[in-house]
Design an enzyme around this catalytic site. Structure first.
Site, PDB file in Angstrom:
ATOM      1  N   GLN A  99     -41.641  -8.741  10.402  1.00 60.59           N
ATOM      2  CA  GLN A  99     -41.724  -7.809  11.538  1.00 60.59           C
ATOM      3  C   GLN A  99     -41.699  -6.351  11.074  1.00 60.59           C
ATOM      4  O   GLN A  99     -42.445  -5.521  11.580  1.00 60.59           O
ATOM      5  CB  GLN A  99     -40.560  -7.997  12.526  1.00 60.59           C
ATOM      6  CG  GLN A  99     -40.119  -9.420  12.762  1.00 60.59           C
ATOM      7  CD  GLN A  99     -40.862 -10.114  13.872  1.00 60.59           C
ATOM      8  OE1 GLN A  99     -41.962  -9.709  14.242  1.00 60.59           O
ATOM      9  NE2 GLN A  99     -40.271 -11.164  14.403  1.00 60.59           N
ATOM     10  N   ASP A 123     -42.871 -13.045  20.513  1.00 57.88           N
ATOM     11  CA  ASP A 123     -41.434 -13.136  20.237  1.00 57.88           C
ATOM     12  C   ASP A 123     -40.713 -11.809  20.463  1.00 57.88           C
ATOM     13  O   ASP A 123     -39.513 -11.779  20.668  1.00 57.88           O
ATOM     14  CB  ASP A 123     -41.197 -13.654  18.808  1.00 57.88           C
ATOM     15  CG  ASP A 123     -41.923 -12.817  17.767  1.00 57.88           C
ATOM     16  OD1 ASP A 123     -41.420 -11.726  17.444  1.00 57.88           O
ATOM     17  OD2 ASP A 123     -42.990 -13.231  17.292  1.00 57.88           O
ATOM     18  N   ASP A 174     -55.250 -13.038  27.415  1.00 57.40           N
ATOM     19  CA  ASP A 174     -56.055 -13.176  26.212  1.00 57.40           C
ATOM     20  C   ASP A 174     -56.248 -11.808  25.542  1.00 57.40           C
ATOM     21  O   ASP A 174     -56.799 -10.886  26.142  1.00 57.40           O
ATOM     22  CB  ASP A 174     -57.400 -13.785  26.639  1.00 57.40           C
ATOM     23  CG  ASP A 174     -58.376 -13.903  25.487  1.00 57.40           C
ATOM     24  OD1 ASP A 174     -57.933 -13.777  24.322  1.00 57.40           O
ATOM     25  OD2 ASP A 174     -59.572 -14.126  25.741  1.00 57.40           O
ATOM     26  N   ASP A 193     -50.343  -9.377  15.627  1.00 59.47           N
ATOM     27  CA  ASP A 193     -49.323 -10.300  15.129  1.00 59.47           C
ATOM     28  C   ASP A 193     -49.707 -11.702  15.588  1.00 59.47           C
ATOM     29  O   ASP A 193     -49.199 -12.205  16.582  1.00 59.47           O
ATOM     30  CB  ASP A 193     -47.961  -9.886  15.689  1.00 59.47           C
ATOM     31  CG  ASP A 193     -46.868 -10.843  15.267  1.00 59.47           C
ATOM     32  OD1 ASP A 193     -47.103 -11.696  14.395  1.00 59.47           O
ATOM     33  OD2 ASP A 193     -45.761 -10.749  15.834  1.00 59.47           O
ATOM     34  N   TYR A 262     -42.701 -18.817   5.142  1.00 61.21           N
ATOM     35  CA  TYR A 262     -44.143 -18.957   5.374  1.00 61.21           C
ATOM     36  C   TYR A 262     -44.759 -19.703   4.182  1.00 61.21           C
ATOM     37  O   TYR A 262     -44.240 -19.604   3.066  1.00 61.21           O
ATOM     38  CB  TYR A 262     -44.814 -17.583   5.566  1.00 61.21           C
ATOM     39  CG  TYR A 262     -44.539 -16.934   6.902  1.00 61.21           C
ATOM     40  CD1 TYR A 262     -44.054 -17.675   7.979  1.00 61.21           C
ATOM     41  CD2 TYR A 262     -44.766 -15.576   7.106  1.00 61.21           C
ATOM     42  CE1 TYR A 262     -43.803 -17.073   9.212  1.00 61.21           C
ATOM     43  CE2 TYR A 262     -44.519 -14.968   8.335  1.00 61.21           C
ATOM     44  CZ  TYR A 262     -44.035 -15.725   9.379  1.00 61.21           C
ATOM     45  OH  TYR A 262     -43.798 -15.122  10.594  1.00 61.21           O
TER      46      TYR A 262
HETATM   47  N1  JA2 Z   1     -45.465 -15.548  14.497  1.00 61.69           N
HETATM   48  C1  JA2 Z   1     -45.551 -15.469  15.837  1.00 61.69           C
HETATM   49  C2  JA2 Z   1     -46.676 -14.749  16.085  1.00 61.69           C
HETATM   50  C3  JA2 Z   1     -47.065 -14.506  17.394  1.00 61.69           C
HETATM   51  C4  JA2 Z   1     -46.308 -15.000  18.448  1.00 61.69           C
HETATM   52  C5  JA2 Z   1     -45.171 -15.719  18.192  1.00 61.69           C
HETATM   53  C6  JA2 Z   1     -44.775 -15.950  16.891  1.00 61.69           C
HETATM   54  C7  JA2 Z   1     -46.457 -14.911  13.941  1.00 61.69           C
HETATM   55  N2  JA2 Z   1     -47.192 -14.418  14.891  1.00 61.69           N
HETATM   56  C8  JA2 Z   1     -46.745 -14.816  12.484  1.00 61.69           C
HETATM   57  C9  JA2 Z   1     -47.140 -16.181  12.007  1.00 61.69           C
HETATM   58  C10 JA2 Z   1     -47.521 -16.297  10.598  1.00 61.69           C
HETATM   59  C11 JA2 Z   1     -47.951 -17.751  10.331  1.00 61.69           C
HETATM   60  C12 JA2 Z   1     -47.922 -18.119   8.911  1.00 61.69           C
HETATM   61  N3  JA2 Z   1     -48.364 -19.488   8.709  1.00 61.69           N
END
Ligand code: JA2
Length: 330
Positions: A99, A123, A174, A193, A262
């Site tokens: 973040q 989130d 969207d 994000d 991740y």
């Molecule tokens: N996590 C999230 C999001 C948007 C909405 C809710 C949760 C992420 N973007 C980052 C995800 C990274 C995925 C890595 N495999």
């Protein structure tokens, strides 16, 4: 709550054909998630042949939204974990790295960001970080899945605290359509994000989307998008770089950071600016002042980001540099 979910699985005895008690369920994203009794394993065609696992203490929530499977569990060592379609989105322990970097890499690279748009990020963690910037006057967020917002407010209050800032306006919808309808040149920064390109976020990795981002930005405005892992997704990164080089006439850069939960333990960001006042992403000109950050912002102060890590994030291993910089020359 749905049938297909895995809430009771850790307690179940293995059924016939289930080796070592491992239980696999097909999910909405076309991925397979399995829970070895007491463990969550993240299995996906996006990282074939490997799966990171976390020990599960308790499953706290399972639901199926209009877009994806949503799950929250208490892990043994990373706090609560948010999972969408079998893929880890955040954990309480390491969310700060993601973040803070996806937010401050772009916002510390331009003077006085005022109007910021977040696509995805339901989130609320990116909102929490944007809110640390006292120059910011308005923050729009467009998240497609209301269940992600509600679940975050309920289970991740220290992340969803971002919604409490009065400068925030939430749009449930969207992101692609939102950007198309956005007035031209209206944002100083757009932060994308998104989850992975398999599932509801697919279009957020495609060229037309980047074109609408560029249009919505003011001259010399910046975008920062979630851009996957140099260890796993060089082909995806290569495609993004090629598209961004054509669309963003300012600068185009790739940065990365460590996020242990991740896949491959790292994640990257594509940072671009539109034609106009020059943006040198590697040398931030808008530092977050430590004292201001402690006194004025909501929640505790920065845990991960600092000026040194900002510049370091743009240093690439040779194999990635070769691909990304080769693409930079067109
Ligand atoms: N996590 C999230 C999001 C948007 C909405 C809710 C949760 C992420 N973007 C980052 C995800 C990274 C995925 C890595 N495999």
């Amino acid at each position: 709550m749905t049938e297909q979910t895995v809430a009771d699985l850790p307690m179940k005895k293995p059924r016939e054909g289930e080796e070592n008690g491992a239980i696999a369920t097909a999910n909405g994203g076309g991925c397979i998630s399995s829970v070895i009794p007491g463990w969550f394993s993240e299995i996906s065609p996006m990282w074939p042949g490997e799966a990171h696992s976390l020990k599960v203490e308790k499953i706290l929530f399972q639901g199926k939204s209009d877009y994806q499977d949503v799950m929250v569990f208490q892990s043994a060592t990373y706090g609560k974990v948010l999972v969408l379609d079998g893929v880890i989105q955040l954990t309480e322990r390491d969310e700060c790295a993601y973040q803070e970097m996806i937010t401050h890499l772009p916002l510390c690279s331009i003077p006085n960001p005022k109007k910021v748009l977040v696509i995805g990020g339901g989130d609320g963690g990116v909102l929490r970080e944007v809110a640390r910037h006292s120059s910011v006057e308005h923050i729009d967020i467009c998240e497609i899945d209301k269940m992600v917002v509600d679940v975050s407010k309920e289970y991740f209050p220290d992340v969803a605290v971002g919604y409490e800032d009065p400068r925030v306006t939430l749009h449930v919808g969207d992101g692609v359509a939102f950007l198309k309808a956005a007035p031209e040149g209206s944002y100083d920064a757009v932060i994308v994000d998104s989850s992975d390109p398999i599932g509801p976020a697919q279009e957020l990795f495609e060229k037309p989307f980047f074109e609408s981002v560029a249009k919505a930005l003011r001259p010399g405005g910046v975008v920062c998008t979630q851009a996957e892992s140099i260890w796993l997704h060089m082909h995806i990164i290569e495609d993004i770089v090629v598209n961004c080089r054509q669309i963003f006439k300012g600068s185009v850069n790739y940065a990365w950071t460590t996020v242990p939960t991740y896949p491959s333990g790292v994640i990257g960001f594509m940072l671009c600016s539109t034609e106009g006042p020059e943006v040198d992403f590697k040398n931030p000109i808008n530092p977050i002042d430590a004292i201001e950050n402690q006194t004025k912002s909501i929640g505790p102060s920065l845990k991960f980001y600092n000026q040194e890590i900002h510049s370091a994030a743009f240093c690439l291993p040779s194999f990635a540099k070769k691909v990304i910089e080769a693409k930079s020359v067109n």
